[in-house]
Structures are given as C-alpha cells and as structure tokens.
Design a protein around this motif. Structure first.
Motif, PDB file in Angstrom:
ATOM      1  N   GLY A  63       0.847  -1.186   0.000  1.00  0.00           N
ATOM      2  CA  GLY A  63       0.000   0.000   0.000  1.00  0.00           C
ATOM      3  C   GLY A  63       0.879   1.232   0.000  1.00  0.00           C
ATOM      4  N   GLU A  64       0.535   2.183  -0.843  1.00  0.00           N
ATOM      5  CA  GLU A  64       1.307   3.413  -0.942  1.00  0.00           C
ATOM      6  C   GLU A  64       0.445   4.611  -0.580  1.00  0.00           C
ATOM      7  N   LEU A  65       1.050   5.539   0.109  1.00  0.00           N
ATOM      8  CA  LEU A  65       0.425   6.817   0.424  1.00  0.00           C
ATOM      9  C   LEU A  65       1.286   7.909  -0.195  1.00  0.00           C
ATOM     10  N   ASP A  66       0.678   8.744  -0.999  1.00  0.00           N
ATOM     11  CA  ASP A  66       1.415   9.807  -1.693  1.00  0.00           C
ATOM     12  C   ASP A  66       2.633   9.253  -2.429  1.00  0.00           C
ATOM     13  N   GLY A  67       2.493   8.054  -3.010  1.00  0.00           N
ATOM     14  CA  GLY A  67       3.558   7.446  -3.792  1.00  0.00           C
ATOM     15  C   GLY A  67       4.641   6.754  -2.992  1.00  0.00           C
ATOM     16  N   ALA A  68       4.548   6.766  -1.655  1.00  0.00           N
ATOM     17  CA  ALA A  68       5.570   6.142  -0.817  1.00  0.00           C
ATOM     18  C   ALA A  68       5.016   4.858  -0.201  1.00  0.00           C
ATOM     19  N   PRO A  69       5.805   3.771  -0.207  1.00  0.00           N
ATOM     20  CA  PRO A  69       5.351   2.537   0.435  1.00  0.00           C
ATOM     21  C   PRO A  69       5.068   2.778   1.919  1.00  0.00           C
ATOM     22  N   ALA A  70       3.900   2.335   2.367  1.00  0.00           N
ATOM     23  CA  ALA A  70       3.485   2.584   3.752  1.00  0.00           C
ATOM     24  C   ALA A  70       2.973   1.343   4.455  1.00  0.00           C
ATOM     25  N   SER A  71       2.465   0.353   3.695  1.00  0.00           N
ATOM     26  CA  SER A  71       1.824  -0.791   4.333  1.00  0.00           C
ATOM     27  C   SER A  71       1.962  -2.036   3.477  1.00  0.00           C
ATOM     28  N   TYR A  72       1.839  -3.161   4.149  1.00  0.00           N
ATOM     29  CA  TYR A  72       1.852  -4.470   3.508  1.00  0.00           C
ATOM     30  C   TYR A  72       0.494  -5.113   3.761  1.00  0.00           C
ATOM     31  N   TRP A  73      -0.106  -5.683   2.731  1.00  0.00           N
ATOM     32  CA  TRP A  73      -1.432  -6.288   2.809  1.00  0.00           C
ATOM     33  C   TRP A  73      -1.390  -7.701   2.262  1.00  0.00           C
ATOM     34  N   GLU A  74      -2.221  -8.553   2.821  1.00  0.00           N
ATOM     35  CA  GLU A  74      -2.482  -9.860   2.249  1.00  0.00           C
ATOM     36  C   GLU A  74      -3.995  -9.993   2.132  1.00  0.00           C
ATOM     37  N   THR A  75      -4.447 -10.462   0.985  1.00  0.00           N
ATOM     38  CA  THR A  75      -5.866 -10.754   0.789  1.00  0.00           C
ATOM     39  C   THR A  75      -5.985 -12.246   0.498  1.00  0.00           C
ATOM     40  N   TYR A  76      -7.080 -12.837   0.951  1.00  0.00           N
ATOM     41  CA  TYR A  76      -7.206 -14.280   0.797  1.00  0.00           C
ATOM     42  C   TYR A  76      -8.666 -14.706   0.749  1.00  0.00           C
ATOM     43  N   GLU A  77      -8.859 -15.916   0.220  1.00  0.00           N
ATOM     44  CA  GLU A  77     -10.172 -16.554   0.218  1.00  0.00           C
ATOM     45  C   GLU A  77     -10.354 -17.258   1.554  1.00  0.00           C
ATOM     46  N   VAL A  78     -11.468 -17.042   2.192  1.00  0.00           N
ATOM     47  CA  VAL A  78     -11.737 -17.732   3.456  1.00  0.00           C
ATOM     48  C   VAL A  78     -11.750 -19.243   3.244  1.00  0.00           C
ATOM     49  N   ALA A  79     -12.235 -19.684   2.092  1.00  0.00           N
ATOM     50  CA  ALA A  79     -12.346 -21.121   1.814  1.00  0.00           C
ATOM     51  C   ALA A  79     -11.010 -21.843   1.913  1.00  0.00           C
ATOM     52  N   SER A  80      -9.911 -21.170   1.613  1.00  0.00           N
ATOM     53  CA  SER A  80      -8.602 -21.831   1.640  1.00  0.00           C
ATOM     54  C   SER A  80      -7.738 -21.328   2.796  1.00  0.00           C
ATOM     55  N   SER A  81      -8.387 -20.868   3.846  1.00  0.00           N
ATOM     56  CA  SER A  81      -7.666 -20.315   4.992  1.00  0.00           C
ATOM     57  C   SER A  81      -7.970 -21.121   6.258  1.00  0.00           C
ATOM     58  N   PRO A  82      -7.252 -20.852   7.334  1.00  0.00           N
ATOM     59  CA  PRO A  82      -7.578 -21.519   8.598  1.00  0.00           C
ATOM     60  C   PRO A  82      -8.975 -21.178   9.127  1.00  0.00           C
ATOM     61  N   LEU A  83      -9.614 -20.154   8.557  1.00  0.00           N
ATOM     62  CA  LEU A  83     -10.972 -19.786   8.985  1.00  0.00           C
ATOM     63  C   LEU A  83     -12.052 -20.575   8.249  1.00  0.00           C
ATOM     64  N   ALA A  84     -11.675 -21.384   7.278  1.00  0.00           N
ATOM     65  CA  ALA A  84     -12.653 -22.182   6.526  1.00  0.00           C
ATOM     66  C   ALA A  84     -13.458 -23.033   7.502  1.00  0.00           C
ATOM     67  N   GLY A  85     -14.752 -23.025   7.330  1.00  0.00           N
ATOM     68  CA  GLY A  85     -15.626 -23.830   8.177  1.00  0.00           C
ATOM     69  C   GLY A  85     -16.133 -23.122   9.421  1.00  0.00           C
ATOM     70  N   GLU A  86     -15.636 -21.908   9.678  1.00  0.00           N
ATOM     71  CA  GLU A  86     -16.172 -21.169  10.838  1.00  0.00           C
ATOM     72  C   GLU A  86     -17.651 -20.895  10.583  1.00  0.00           C
ATOM     73  N   PRO A  87     -18.509 -21.117  11.583  1.00  0.00           N
ATOM     74  CA  PRO A  87     -19.957 -21.087  11.349  1.00  0.00           C
ATOM     75  C   PRO A  87     -20.505 -19.762  10.828  1.00  0.00           C
ATOM     76  N   GLU A  88     -19.926 -18.635  11.197  1.00  0.00           N
ATOM     77  CA  GLU A  88     -20.485 -17.362  10.755  1.00  0.00           C
ATOM     78  C   GLU A  88     -19.920 -16.887   9.426  1.00  0.00           C
ATOM     79  N   LEU A  89     -19.086 -17.729   8.784  1.00  0.00           N
ATOM     80  CA  LEU A  89     -18.435 -17.332   7.538  1.00  0.00           C
ATOM     81  C   LEU A  89     -18.850 -18.239   6.389  1.00  0.00           C
ATOM     82  N   SER A  90     -18.723 -17.702   5.190  1.00  0.00           N
ATOM     83  CA  SER A  90     -18.975 -18.458   3.967  1.00  0.00           C
ATOM     84  C   SER A  90     -17.648 -18.646   3.234  1.00  0.00           C
ATOM     85  N   ASP A  91     -17.548 -19.707   2.462  1.00  0.00           N
ATOM     86  CA  ASP A  91     -16.348 -19.933   1.664  1.00  0.00           C
ATOM     87  C   ASP A  91     -16.127 -18.827   0.636  1.00  0.00           C
TER      88      ASP A  91
END
Length: 182
Positions: A63-91
């Motif tokens: 993630g960049e703010l005003d063109g400068a690196p500021a943050s690191y992000w990871e995005t993922y599918e719940v279906a292929s994560s350790p959260l898969a199968g949690e009752p309040e979540l969908s794949d």
C-alpha cells in the motif's frame, strides 16, 4: 491509498524491515520461525512472497500513500484459509491482513481509513463475498480498535495455529433502496 502487487524480488527488503520493526514483530508471524536473533531475513521474506505469488487464493500487496510505500497487505479466500468452516463465515468471503510498516504512518489514525478502503475494494472485486474478515492477534489491542473503527465487529476469539485471534467481520451493507411510489 494505492495498492500494487508485492514483488518478491524488489519488496522483500522493505517487508523484512517492517516485519522486524518493534511495533510489528510480536504480532506478525510468517509460516516459518525467525532466526536466532529474533528476526526474519530477506531470503525468508522473499520466499514467503514468492509462495504468495504462486497461490491463486492469496495475494500480497504494497500500500502506498502519496507514492511512498506505507503498508503491507495480504488478501485471501476464506475457503482456503484456517478460517474455513467457521460457522459465521462463507467460503465466498474474503480475508485481509495488514501491516502498517513505515513508522512514519504508525499511530497517526490512518489504520481505520486504510482498512475501510481495503474492505470496500474487496467487496468491489468480489461481489459474491458477504463479508470481509480479519484475525488480528488478540493482544494487539490497537489493531482490534482500528478494525472496529473501520466498520468491523469482533465476533469472537479463535485459536489459530500460531496465535489466539480476534475474529473481525465487516458485513457487506445491502444497497439502500429508494422509496417506491404506492
């Protein structure tokens, strides 16, 4: 904020510095142990980022703010994560991890705005997702508060392989309906 894909070759030194920073090192753990001095090496971070590039369900971003690196992000599918199968979540739901890496941006109240923007982006990119979720370490009270200020709610605590986490959920808001004439 602008985001770009993280490059294993080019961004590994920067991400390594962020992961080893005092504000992050107790809460961010890669899928490998730190070295004998309690740090991640550039080689370890480069391999970690390479693995992300090869996994279709996960993506790493800078993630960049005003063109400068500021943050690191990871995005993922719940279906292929350790959260898969949690009752309040969908794949079909999406997950995010965030590290505001640059100390220049830590403690300035940017977290909630960045998290809200990333949640909105995930909803726009994945229209079938009903929720965007995160699982910050429960000890990271600043992160939990930032998620709450960004519109996430803390559902409960979950035990994951390397941490006890606060399950944070941001529900997609249904579009507002215009009043109809009778």
């Amino acid at each position: 904020m602008a985001v770009r894909p993280a490059s294993a070759q080019e961004d590994a030194p920067l991400v390594r510095d962020w992961l080893n920073a005092e504000h992050a090192k107790n809460f961010w753990r890669l899928h490998t142990d730190r070295d004998g001095e309690g740090a991640y090496s550039v080689a370890v971070v480069r391999e970690y980022l390479r693995a992300f590039a090869e996994n279709r369900g996960e993506s790493a971003w800078i993630g960049e703010l005003d063109g400068a690196p500021a943050s690191y992000w990871e995005t993922y599918e719940v279906a292929s994560s350790p959260l898969a199968g949690e009752p309040e979540l969908s794949d079909r739901d999406r997950g995010i991890h965030v590290l505001i890496g640059s100390t220049r941006y830590v403690g300035r109240g940017l977290g909630p705005r960045l998290l809200a923007a990333m949640a909105a982006w995930q909803f726009a990119e994945y229209p079938v997702a009903a929720r965007v979720v995160a699982e910050p370490d429960v000890r990271n009270e600043r992160a939990v508060r930032a998620f709450q200020r960004a519109g996430f709610r803390q559902a409960r605590t979950v035990d994951l392989e390397r941490k006890r986490a606060a399950l944070m959920i941001h529900d997609r808001r249904p579009p507002t309906q215009e009043p109809q004439d009778p």
